[in-house]
Motif scaffolding. Structure first.
Motif, mmCIF file in Angstrom:
data_model
loop_
_atom_site.group_PDB
_atom_site.id
_atom_site.type_symbol
_atom_site.label_atom_id
_atom_site.label_comp_id
_atom_site.label_asym_id
_atom_site.label_seq_id
_atom_site.Cartn_x
_atom_site.Cartn_y
_atom_site.Cartn_z
ATOM 1 N N ALA A 1 15.637 13.695 -19.916
ATOM 2 C CA ALA A 1 15.061 12.176 -20.152
ATOM 3 C C ALA A 1 14.257 11.978 -18.760
ATOM 4 N N LYS A 2 13.493 11.160 -18.537
ATOM 5 C CA LYS A 2 13.077 10.750 -17.065
ATOM 6 C C LYS A 2 13.681 9.335 -16.738
ATOM 7 N N VAL A 3 14.341 9.266 -15.932
ATOM 8 C CA VAL A 3 15.266 8.112 -15.674
ATOM 9 C C VAL A 3 14.068 7.203 -14.565
ATOM 10 N N MET A 4 13.916 6.092 -15.212
ATOM 11 C CA MET A 4 12.999 5.264 -14.260
ATOM 12 C C MET A 4 13.617 4.629 -13.066
ATOM 13 N N GLY A 5 12.655 4.722 -12.195
ATOM 14 C CA GLY A 5 13.023 4.270 -10.922
ATOM 15 C C GLY A 5 13.225 5.554 -9.950
ATOM 16 N N PHE A 6 13.631 6.762 -10.561
ATOM 17 C CA PHE A 6 13.757 7.902 -9.901
ATOM 18 C C PHE A 6 12.481 8.775 -9.934
ATOM 19 N N GLY A 7 12.432 9.607 -8.894
ATOM 20 C CA GLY A 7 11.384 10.687 -8.712
ATOM 21 C C GLY A 7 10.020 10.148 -8.174
ATOM 22 N N HIS A 8 9.478 11.044 -7.583
ATOM 23 C CA HIS A 8 8.190 10.767 -6.724
ATOM 24 C C HIS A 8 7.370 11.756 -6.516
ATOM 25 N N ARG A 9 6.033 11.628 -6.720
ATOM 26 C CA ARG A 9 5.510 12.885 -6.359
ATOM 27 C C ARG A 9 5.399 13.282 -5.037
ATOM 28 N N VAL A 10 5.485 12.323 -4.013
ATOM 29 C CA VAL A 10 5.641 12.886 -2.514
ATOM 30 C C VAL A 10 6.910 12.849 -1.781
ATOM 31 N N PRO B 1 3.957 3.190 -17.394
ATOM 32 C CA PRO B 1 5.404 3.169 -17.058
ATOM 33 C C PRO B 1 5.703 4.086 -16.220
ATOM 34 N N LEU B 2 5.027 5.147 -15.952
ATOM 35 C CA LEU B 2 5.021 6.408 -14.800
ATOM 36 C C LEU B 2 4.761 5.583 -13.365
ATOM 37 N N HIS B 3 4.021 4.650 -13.217
ATOM 38 C CA HIS B 3 3.395 4.144 -11.980
ATOM 39 C C HIS B 3 4.392 2.435 -11.945
ATOM 40 N N GLY B 4 3.529 1.598 -11.959
ATOM 41 C CA GLY B 4 3.854 0.363 -11.698
ATOM 42 C C GLY B 4 4.846 -0.171 -12.769
ATOM 43 N N ASP C 1 0.796 -1.160 -0.090
ATOM 44 C CA ASP C 1 -0.024 0.009 0.115
ATOM 45 C C ASP C 1 0.894 1.255 -0.056
ATOM 46 N N HIS C 2 0.057 2.124 -0.575
ATOM 47 C CA HIS C 2 0.990 3.420 -0.586
ATOM 48 C C HIS C 2 0.131 4.785 -0.637
ATOM 49 N N ASP C 3 -0.705 4.903 0.262
ATOM 50 C CA ASP C 3 -1.835 5.952 0.444
ATOM 51 C C ASP C 3 -2.328 6.170 -1.000
ATOM 52 N N PRO D 1 11.680 5.010 1.391
ATOM 53 C CA PRO D 1 12.334 4.172 2.449
ATOM 54 C C PRO D 1 12.203 2.447 2.085
ATOM 55 N N ARG D 2 11.377 2.131 0.943
ATOM 56 C CA ARG D 2 11.535 0.901 0.440
ATOM 57 C C ARG D 2 12.669 0.600 -0.485
ATOM 58 N N ALA D 3 12.921 1.550 -1.046
ATOM 59 C CA ALA D 3 14.154 1.411 -1.880
ATOM 60 C C ALA D 3 15.504 0.971 -1.245
ATOM 61 N N ALA E 1 1.017 -7.801 -4.710
ATOM 62 C CA ALA E 1 0.893 -6.922 -3.346
ATOM 63 C C ALA E 1 -0.171 -5.877 -3.385
ATOM 64 N N ARG E 2 -0.200 -5.187 -4.500
ATOM 65 C CA ARG E 2 -1.110 -3.856 -4.197
ATOM 66 C C ARG E 2 -2.316 -4.018 -4.251
ATOM 67 N N VAL E 3 -2.942 -5.639 -4.422
ATOM 68 C CA VAL E 3 -4.252 -5.942 -4.462
ATOM 69 C C VAL E 3 -4.801 -5.688 -2.989
ATOM 70 N N GLU F 1 20.038 21.855 -8.218
ATOM 71 C CA GLU F 1 18.877 22.007 -7.517
ATOM 72 C C GLU F 1 17.556 21.151 -7.623
ATOM 73 N N LYS F 2 17.934 20.071 -7.788
ATOM 74 C CA LYS F 2 16.858 19.102 -7.859
ATOM 75 C C LYS F 2 16.976 17.809 -6.828
ATOM 76 N N ASP F 3 17.294 18.353 -5.874
ATOM 77 C CA ASP F 3 17.700 17.174 -5.009
ATOM 78 C C ASP F 3 16.650 16.861 -4.089
ATOM 79 N N PRO G 1 15.947 7.821 -5.635
ATOM 80 C CA PRO G 1 15.318 6.717 -6.052
ATOM 81 C C PRO G 1 13.919 6.189 -5.257
ATOM 82 N N ASN G 2 13.271 5.701 -6.116
ATOM 83 C CA ASN G 2 11.975 5.290 -5.504
ATOM 84 C C ASN G 2 11.912 3.679 -5.591
ATOM 85 N N VAL G 3 10.850 3.035 -5.200
ATOM 86 C CA VAL G 3 10.434 1.433 -5.003
ATOM 87 C C VAL G 3 10.929 0.804 -6.126
HETATM 88 C C1 SDX Z 1 5.516 4.271 -8.313
HETATM 89 O O1 SDX Z 1 2.395 7.613 -6.075
HETATM 90 C C2 SDX Z 1 3.053 6.603 -5.546
HETATM 91 O O2 SDX Z 1 3.117 6.525 -4.343
HETATM 92 C C3 SDX Z 1 3.408 5.673 -6.556
HETATM 93 C C4 SDX Z 1 4.540 4.398 -6.176
HETATM 94 C C5 SDX Z 1 3.391 3.345 -5.261
HETATM 95 O O3 SDX Z 1 3.850 2.732 -4.251
HETATM 96 O O4 SDX Z 1 2.348 3.273 -5.594
HETATM 97 O O5 SDX Z 1 5.377 4.801 -5.127
HETATM 98 C C6 SDX Z 1 4.896 3.574 -7.108
HETATM 99 O O6 SDX Z 1 4.824 4.534 -9.186
HETATM 100 C C7 SDX Z 1 6.837 5.027 -8.190
HETATM 101 C C8 SDX Z 1 7.291 5.763 -9.246
HETATM 102 C C9 SDX Z 1 7.761 4.976 -10.519
HETATM 103 N N1 SDX Z 1 7.794 5.935 -11.867
HETATM 104 C C10 SDX Z 1 9.152 6.175 -12.144
HETATM 105 O O7 SDX Z 1 10.184 5.742 -11.508
HETATM 106 C C11 SDX Z 1 9.061 6.758 -13.678
HETATM 107 C C12 SDX Z 1 10.078 7.960 -13.507
HETATM 108 N N2 SDX Z 1 9.593 9.078 -12.343
HETATM 109 C C13 SDX Z 1 8.730 10.221 -13.099
HETATM 110 O O8 SDX Z 1 7.972 9.743 -14.435
HETATM 111 C C14 SDX Z 1 8.194 11.205 -12.116
HETATM 112 O O9 SDX Z 1 9.168 11.254 -11.037
HETATM 113 C C15 SDX Z 1 6.750 10.542 -11.186
HETATM 114 C C16 SDX Z 1 5.936 10.185 -12.303
HETATM 115 C C17 SDX Z 1 7.194 9.617 -10.431
HETATM 116 C C18 SDX Z 1 6.251 11.925 -10.522
HETATM 117 O O10 SDX Z 1 5.957 12.719 -11.412
HETATM 118 P P1 SDX Z 1 5.399 14.075 -10.991
HETATM 119 O O11 SDX Z 1 5.357 14.079 -9.558
HETATM 120 O O12 SDX Z 1 4.349 14.720 -11.709
HETATM 121 O O13 SDX Z 1 6.883 15.032 -11.223
HETATM 122 P P2 SDX Z 1 7.179 15.611 -12.553
HETATM 123 O O14 SDX Z 1 7.096 14.562 -13.712
HETATM 124 O O15 SDX Z 1 6.164 16.783 -12.444
HETATM 125 O O16 SDX Z 1 8.697 16.102 -12.376
HETATM 126 C C19 SDX Z 1 9.115 17.192 -11.723
HETATM 127 C C20 SDX Z 1 10.321 17.543 -12.250
HETATM 128 C C21 SDX Z 1 10.708 17.887 -13.638
HETATM 129 O O17 SDX Z 1 11.519 18.782 -13.876
HETATM 130 P P3 SDX Z 1 11.058 20.137 -14.464
HETATM 131 O O18 SDX Z 1 10.058 19.867 -15.780
HETATM 132 O O19 SDX Z 1 10.346 20.771 -13.324
HETATM 133 O O20 SDX Z 1 12.284 20.869 -15.013
HETATM 134 O O21 SDX Z 1 11.473 16.697 -11.696
HETATM 135 C C22 SDX Z 1 11.817 16.093 -12.976
HETATM 136 C C23 SDX Z 1 11.122 16.386 -14.121
HETATM 137 O O22 SDX Z 1 11.595 16.269 -15.178
HETATM 138 N N3 SDX Z 1 11.892 14.708 -12.789
HETATM 139 C C24 SDX Z 1 12.635 13.901 -13.167
HETATM 140 C C25 SDX Z 1 12.431 12.550 -12.879
HETATM 141 N N4 SDX Z 1 11.249 12.590 -12.343
HETATM 142 C C26 SDX Z 1 10.803 14.016 -12.317
HETATM 143 N N5 SDX Z 1 13.913 14.003 -13.852
HETATM 144 C C27 SDX Z 1 14.629 13.005 -14.201
HETATM 145 N N6 SDX Z 1 14.454 11.622 -13.910
HETATM 146 C C28 SDX Z 1 13.193 11.385 -13.249
HETATM 147 N N7 SDX Z 1 12.794 10.100 -13.039
#
Ligand code: SDX
Length: 382
Positions: A255-264, A221-224, A187-189, A270-272, A347-349, A314-316, A320-322
């Motif tokens: 480019a969006k690097v998969m496995g990085f970034g999170h809305r929250v 691909p942005l989620h699971g 689960d993940h709110d 912590p799972r990573a 798991a998420r079911v 300044e994108k600290d 890494p996410n889960v």
């Molecule tokens: C999961 O919500 C949950 O809790 C999900 C989850 C769960 O347990 O259910 O935690 C599981 O889905 C984890 C996330 C898995 N997805 C990825 O790893 C895909 C790559 N990540 C990104 O697509 C993104 O970080 C998201 C989708 C996870 C979050 O998207 P947001 O919150 O809408 O962030 P954004 O796309 O608006 O990015 C904000 C900024 C941008 O830069 P600027 O345009 O402001 O200059 O951060 C940058 C983005 O370019 N950025 C990244 C990045 N993610 C965001 N830059 C490089 N690599 C990345 N992965």
């Protein structure tokens, strides 16, 4: 289109409802299930125990744990027509699409929803949790041209899933690692797929049909779907020596690097941390698997380089996410990458079901407002 102050794109920061199932504390990098920290759950709990806690909101007694364990085992078989749906899928179908179809088929026999009948709804969720795992294993065996494996009821949920996937009873260490991986993903709110489940269920659609919709949301691909893409990224980089340059190019092209970034999360997920520790332990154990060693080393360099480079930009807040480490761990367990996201659903079911059952206690259909930006005085042109 400029962001109207009246709405938040992607509902970022919008509080859509109250819940006590779990909380993601983004600034602190903390996750709690019913108040318990995920690290403690990973260390001490099991999938069966956490299923009980998430669905019912209280920790099971020994007898209650025995009962839910038995109920999960009793529900591992699928109706024949669901097996037919799975078996008739084209070989090219992604397993998440097969899973979504199988969930919809499991809804064939769902009757009207009794919102506050918790016992009936929990029983339905337990049955579905067990069946979903069987669907994923069957679809995987089909894709690989292998016969379906009947469940072994002396095995736990995690052990039995790995057994139905491979045909071999897993060793205790890998079975426990997989059980922990399931715990981490339960689960993940209000993530996108859980929110999707809630929206569908808020119309009083049945739980199984709501989970079918959640599977569709999780497949993106942005989620699971990210964990499968992380491993593809490691493979496309080719070797650890090329990882640093690859990251520089990726960031330079935004480019969006998969496995990085999170809305929250605004720090390490912590799972990573837990997944990485298990991966390192298994990589150490399987030293002879040079491909696995190289993959881990490539991911480690991507991980460290991303953190270093993002802090300079300044994108600290991007960490890494889960999904970053989970794929490499599953791969070392002999699981094919196309099955990684379906395993997320295994798991998420439980989380999806827990949120639906909780929401139904005080349900109101989701129907947000929209800011209309189109014409308001148009006419038919003849
Ligand atoms: C999961 O919500 C949950 O809790 C999900 C989850 C769960 O347990 O259910 O935690 C599981 O889905 C984890 C996330 C898995 N997805 C990825 O790893 C895909 C790559 N990540 C990104 O697509 C993104 O970080 C998201 C989708 C996870 C979050 O998207 P947001 O919150 O809408 O962030 P954004 O796309 O608006 O990015 C904000 C900024 C941008 O830069 P600027 O345009 O402001 O200059 O951060 C940058 C983005 O370019 N950025 C990244 C990045 N993610 C965001 N830059 C490089 N690599 C990345 N992965």
């Amino acid at each position: 289109m400029t962001q109207d102050p009246g709405f938040s794109k992607g509902l970022a920061g919008v509080v859509a409802d109250a819940t006590s199932v779990s909380q993601v504390q983004g600034e602190e990098g903390r996750l709690i299930y019913r108040g318990i920290p995920i690290e403690e759950i990973a260390e001490k709990s099991t999938f069966e125990e956490m299923t009980y806690l998430l669905l019912r909101g209280k920790q099971p007694t020994k007898e209650e744990l025995a009962k839910i364990t038995a109920d999960l085992k009793a529900a591992r078989a699928l109706p024949k027509y669901v097996e037919t749906v799975i078996d008739s899928a084209p070989k090219s179908a992604h397993p998440m699409m097969i899973l979504q179809s199988a969930m919809a088929a499991l809804a064939f026999e769902q009757g009207p929803v009794k919102l506050t009948d918790v016992e009936t709804n929990v029983a339905s969720a337990i049955r579905l949790t067990s069946q979903l795992a069987t669907v994923v294993a069957r679809a995987s065996r089909n894709r690989r041209g292998l016969p379906a494996i009947a469940p072994k009821n002396e095995l736990s949920h995690a052990e039995n899933f790995l057994y139905m996937l491979s045909g071999n009873v897993p060793n205790k260490e890998e079975a426990r690692m997989f059980d922990v991986a399931l715990l981490l993903h339960m689960d993940h709110d209000f993530n996108a797929s859980t929110f999707a489940a809630r929206v569908i269920a808020s119309t009083e659609a049945n739980l199984v049909s709501s989970v079918s919709g959640a599977v569709g949301a999780l497949s993106g691909p942005l989620h699971g779907g990210a964990n499968e893409k992380v491993l593809a990224m490691a493979d496309s980089i080719g070797s650890p020596e090329k990882a640093k340059e690859w990251v520089h190019n990726a960031l330079a092209t935004k480019a969006k690097v998969m496995g990085f970034g999170h809305r929250v999360y605004r720090t390490m997920d912590p799972r990573a941390k837990v997944l990485r520790a298990m991966l390192e332990e298994l990589v150490e154990k399987k030293k002879s698997d040079t491909k696995a060693q190289a993959t881990y080393e490539t991911l480690r360099i991507v991980h460290d380089t991303m953190i270093e480079e993002l802090s300079k930009k300044e994108k600290d807040y991007i960490w890494p996410n889960v999904d970053f480490w989970s794929g490499a761990l599953y791969k070392l367990m002999g699981i094919e990458s196309i099955d990684f996201t379906p395993i997320f659903a295994v798991a998420r079911v439980v989380g999806w079901s827990s949120h639906i059952i909780e929401m139904w206690q005080d349900n109101r259909i989701y129907r947000p407002a929209a800011k209309y930006v189109g014409p308001t005085d148009a006419h038919i042109v003849r």
